[in-house]
Design a protein around this motif. Structure first.
Motif, PDB file in Angstrom:
ATOM      1  N   VAL A 149      12.439   1.594   1.417  1.00 36.81           N
ATOM      2  CA  VAL A 149      11.439   0.736   2.068  1.00 36.81           C
ATOM      3  C   VAL A 149      12.155  -0.538   2.508  1.00 36.81           C
ATOM      4  CG1 VAL A 149       9.364   1.583   0.930  1.00 36.81           C
ATOM      5  CG2 VAL A 149      10.745  -0.142  -0.208  1.00 36.81           C
ATOM      6  N   ARG A 150      11.765  -1.056   3.673  1.00 35.77           N
ATOM      7  CA  ARG A 150      12.427  -2.247   4.203  1.00 35.77           C
ATOM      8  C   ARG A 150      11.398  -3.153   4.883  1.00 35.77           C
ATOM      9  NH1 ARG A 150      17.652  -0.819   7.723  1.00 35.77           N
ATOM     10  NH2 ARG A 150      17.999  -3.033   7.273  1.00 35.77           N
ATOM     11  N   SER A 151      11.741  -4.426   4.922  1.00 33.28           N
ATOM     12  CA  SER A 151      10.936  -5.383   5.669  1.00 33.28           C
ATOM     13  C   SER A 151      11.861  -6.451   6.225  1.00 33.28           C
ATOM     14  CB  SER A 151       9.877  -6.033   4.772  1.00 33.28           C
ATOM     15  OG  SER A 151       9.184  -7.047   5.486  1.00 33.28           O
ATOM     16  N   GLY A 152      11.635  -6.790   7.492  1.00 33.04           N
ATOM     17  CA  GLY A 152      12.349  -7.910   8.083  1.00 33.04           C
ATOM     18  C   GLY A 152      11.606  -9.196   7.800  1.00 33.04           C
ATOM     19  N   SER A 153      11.961 -10.251   8.506  1.00 32.11           N
ATOM     20  CA  SER A 153      11.353 -11.565   8.281  1.00 32.11           C
ATOM     21  C   SER A 153       9.887 -11.550   8.699  1.00 32.11           C
ATOM     22  CB  SER A 153      12.121 -12.627   9.075  1.00 32.11           C
ATOM     23  OG  SER A 153      11.556 -13.895   8.864  1.00 32.11           O
ATOM     24  N   GLN A 154       8.998 -11.858   7.747  1.00 33.28           N
ATOM     25  CA  GLN A 154       7.561 -11.911   8.008  1.00 33.28           C
ATOM     26  C   GLN A 154       6.921 -12.963   7.111  1.00 33.28           C
ATOM     27  OE1 GLN A 154       5.361  -8.157   8.808  1.00 33.28           O
ATOM     28  NE2 GLN A 154       7.099  -7.154   7.834  1.00 33.28           N
ATOM     29  N   LYS A 155       5.834 -13.530   7.585  1.00 34.94           N
ATOM     30  CA  LYS A 155       5.064 -14.433   6.734  1.00 34.94           C
ATOM     31  C   LYS A 155       4.564 -13.641   5.526  1.00 34.94           C
ATOM     32  CE  LYS A 155       4.998 -18.551   8.595  1.00 34.94           C
ATOM     33  NZ  LYS A 155       5.503 -19.724   7.829  1.00 34.94           N
ATOM     34  N   LEU A 156       4.714 -14.209   4.346  1.00 31.63           N
ATOM     35  CA  LEU A 156       4.329 -13.500   3.132  1.00 31.63           C
ATOM     36  C   LEU A 156       2.853 -13.117   3.154  1.00 31.63           C
ATOM     37  CD1 LEU A 156       5.015 -12.401   0.364  1.00 31.63           C
ATOM     38  CD2 LEU A 156       4.669 -14.692  -0.584  1.00 31.63           C
ATOM     39  N   SER A 157       2.029 -13.961   3.742  1.00 29.63           N
ATOM     40  CA  SER A 157       0.587 -13.691   3.790  1.00 29.63           C
ATOM     41  C   SER A 157       0.264 -12.409   4.559  1.00 29.63           C
ATOM     42  CB  SER A 157      -0.151 -14.867   4.432  1.00 29.63           C
ATOM     43  OG  SER A 157       0.346 -15.126   5.731  1.00 29.63           O
ATOM     44  N   GLU A 158       1.171 -11.974   5.445  1.00 32.35           N
ATOM     45  CA  GLU A 158       0.934 -10.785   6.261  1.00 32.35           C
ATOM     46  C   GLU A 158       1.307  -9.491   5.542  1.00 32.35           C
ATOM     47  OE1 GLU A 158       3.149 -11.409   9.804  1.00 32.35           O
ATOM     48  OE2 GLU A 158       1.944 -13.126  10.477  1.00 32.35           O
ATOM     49  N   VAL A 159       2.150  -9.575   4.515  1.00 30.85           N
ATOM     50  CA  VAL A 159       2.633  -8.343   3.870  1.00 30.85           C
ATOM     51  C   VAL A 159       2.451  -8.346   2.352  1.00 30.85           C
ATOM     52  CG1 VAL A 159       4.324  -7.795   5.660  1.00 30.85           C
ATOM     53  CG2 VAL A 159       4.975  -9.328   3.778  1.00 30.85           C
ATOM     54  N   ARG A 160       1.828  -9.378   1.822  1.00 31.38           N
ATOM     55  CA  ARG A 160       1.791  -9.533   0.368  1.00 31.38           C
ATOM     56  C   ARG A 160       1.043  -8.415  -0.336  1.00 31.38           C
ATOM     57  NH1 ARG A 160      -0.185 -14.591  -1.801  1.00 31.38           N
ATOM     58  NH2 ARG A 160      -0.362 -13.331  -3.682  1.00 31.38           N
ATOM     59  N   ASP A 161       0.179  -7.660   0.369  1.00 30.28           N
ATOM     60  CA  ASP A 161      -0.583  -6.597  -0.273  1.00 30.28           C
ATOM     61  C   ASP A 161       0.215  -5.313  -0.429  1.00 30.28           C
ATOM     62  OD1 ASP A 161      -2.786  -8.220  -0.526  1.00 30.28           O
ATOM     63  OD2 ASP A 161      -3.699  -7.576   1.357  1.00 30.28           O
ATOM     64  N   ARG A 162       1.381  -5.231   0.200  1.00 32.36           N
ATOM     65  CA  ARG A 162       2.199  -4.030   0.052  1.00 32.36           C
ATOM     66  C   ARG A 162       2.771  -3.977  -1.354  1.00 32.36           C
ATOM     67  NH1 ARG A 162       3.920  -2.341   5.220  1.00 32.36           N
ATOM     68  NH2 ARG A 162       2.196  -2.772   6.653  1.00 32.36           N
ATOM     69  N   ALA A 163       2.792  -2.780  -1.949  1.00 25.04           N
ATOM     70  CA  ALA A 163       3.240  -2.634  -3.339  1.00 25.04           C
ATOM     71  C   ALA A 163       4.670  -3.101  -3.537  1.00 25.04           C
ATOM     72  CB  ALA A 163       3.093  -1.175  -3.778  1.00 25.04           C
ATOM     73  N   PHE A 164       5.553  -2.765  -2.585  1.00 27.71           N
ATOM     74  CA  PHE A 164       6.955  -3.149  -2.770  1.00 27.71           C
ATOM     75  C   PHE A 164       7.166  -4.642  -2.573  1.00 27.71           C
ATOM     76  CE2 PHE A 164       6.495  -1.559   1.589  1.00 27.71           C
ATOM     77  CZ  PHE A 164       7.071  -2.561   2.355  1.00 27.71           C
ATOM     78  N   VAL A 165       6.274  -5.306  -1.853  1.00 27.66           N
ATOM     79  CA  VAL A 165       6.352  -6.761  -1.705  1.00 27.66           C
ATOM     80  C   VAL A 165       5.819  -7.445  -2.958  1.00 27.66           C
ATOM     81  CG1 VAL A 165       5.589  -8.736  -0.346  1.00 27.66           C
ATOM     82  CG2 VAL A 165       6.208  -6.608   0.808  1.00 27.66           C
ATOM     83  N   GLN A 166       4.790  -6.881  -3.562  1.00 24.43           N
ATOM     84  CA  GLN A 166       4.233  -7.454  -4.788  1.00 24.43           C
ATOM     85  C   GLN A 166       5.278  -7.503  -5.895  1.00 24.43           C
ATOM     86  OE1 GLN A 166       0.771  -5.096  -5.660  1.00 24.43           O
ATOM     87  NE2 GLN A 166      -0.335  -5.792  -3.841  1.00 24.43           N
TER      88      GLN A 166
END
Length: 287
Positions: A184-201
């Motif tokens: 799983v990967r994520s580039g630069s994003q505001k935390l508020s936009e992706v915080r609900d994703r399990a791997f971001v949590q």
């Protein structure tokens, strides 16, 4: 005792030339106790894994086939502001058993040029930690502070299953040489936009102790103001045995302060070092 999931499907065909025999070959028959016959049914070869969840199923089976495993863990953490960096590194050997489920980690942390030992046990849902001061503290492994202290590479299988079930599109599956990688990967994003994703949590949980320290020191930024600058989590399996070869988790955050950013990053890598045969027990006097 290692279970190898190379399916023993070397079914040798009966390619003998039948000189003088009919070209039509009847299917093999089995003879019952009463002398009756019936067509012999060939066992079908188990289907090969195709999807990410298929590979996770096989990985779970492969890791459960042994009583325990040993992993080598290395980690690094850094906090940088205006070119000044505060760094820490971590290395440990982890032994994990299946039945009963238990973890023993023994290693050291280097911070500000000083090294301190760290030993951790997880038994019956309780985590016991000794950070080199001679005394032990303990608490439920579900406690976020406790959970951050222990690495469990086998648990990554369940974590990736959650990622797949939550949003399969987030998980990529690649096969290269003798390895299978789920990522799983994520580039630069505001935390508020992706915080609900399990791997971001998971990354947020790792960040929280540092963010709280910064807030206590006068940094007013809240989670909603942060930027996730990068995130990458990779689970690597052996393509033939399906056992976990390695697990890596790395991420970075930007924390606004005084018109600039404080950067926080972490990188943890866990490598499988083979089967562990033994029992994990608390040292005498620890309760």
């Amino acid at each position: 005792m290692r279970v190898n999931y190379r399916f023993a499907a070397l079914v040798v065909p009966l390619a003998l030339s039948m000189v003088g025999c009919s070209s039509e070959v009847e299917p093999a028959k089995s003879v019952g106790a009463d002398g009756s016959t019936s067509p012999e049914v060939k066992k079908s070869e188990p289907a090969k894994p195709v999807t990410a969840e298929d590979f996770l199923d096989r990985a779970e089976e492969a890791m459960a086939a042994e009583g325990g495993w040993t992993f080598a863990v290395k980690g690094a953490e850094n906090l940088v502001f205006q070119g000044r960096a505060s760094t820490a590194s971590y290395q440990a050997t982890i032994r994990r058993t299946q039945d009963p489920a238990a973890v023993h980690s023994s290693g050291s942390v280097v911070s500000k040029g000083k090294r301190k030992s760290e030993e951790i046990f997880v038994i019956d849902g309780t985590e016991y930690v000794n950070e080199g001061r001679g005394s032990w503290k303990h608490g439920p492994v579900s406690d976020p502070d406790m959970k951050n202290k222990v690495e469990d590479p086998v648990a990554a299988i369940a974590e990736f299953r959650k990622y797949v079930q939550e949003s399969g599109d987030d998980v990529t599956l690649t096969k290269e040489g003798g390895k299978v990688r789920l990522q799983v990967r994520s580039g630069s994003q505001k935390l508020s936009e992706v915080r609900d994703r399990a791997f971001v949590q998971k990354a947020i949980r790792e960040l929280k102790p540092t963010l709280e320290q910064l807030q206590n020191a006068g940094v007013s930024a809240t989670e909603d103001q942060l930027t996730l600058s990068r995130l990458e989590e990779t689970l690597t399996l052996d393509r033939e045995t399906y056992r976990v070869e390695s697990h890596r988790f790395r991420f970075g955050f930007l924390i606004p302060y005084g018109g600039q950013d404080i950067t926080f990053g972490q990188d943890v890598n866990e490598e499988n070092r083979g089967v562990f045969v033994g029992v994990i027990e608390l040292p005498a006097g620890v309760n």
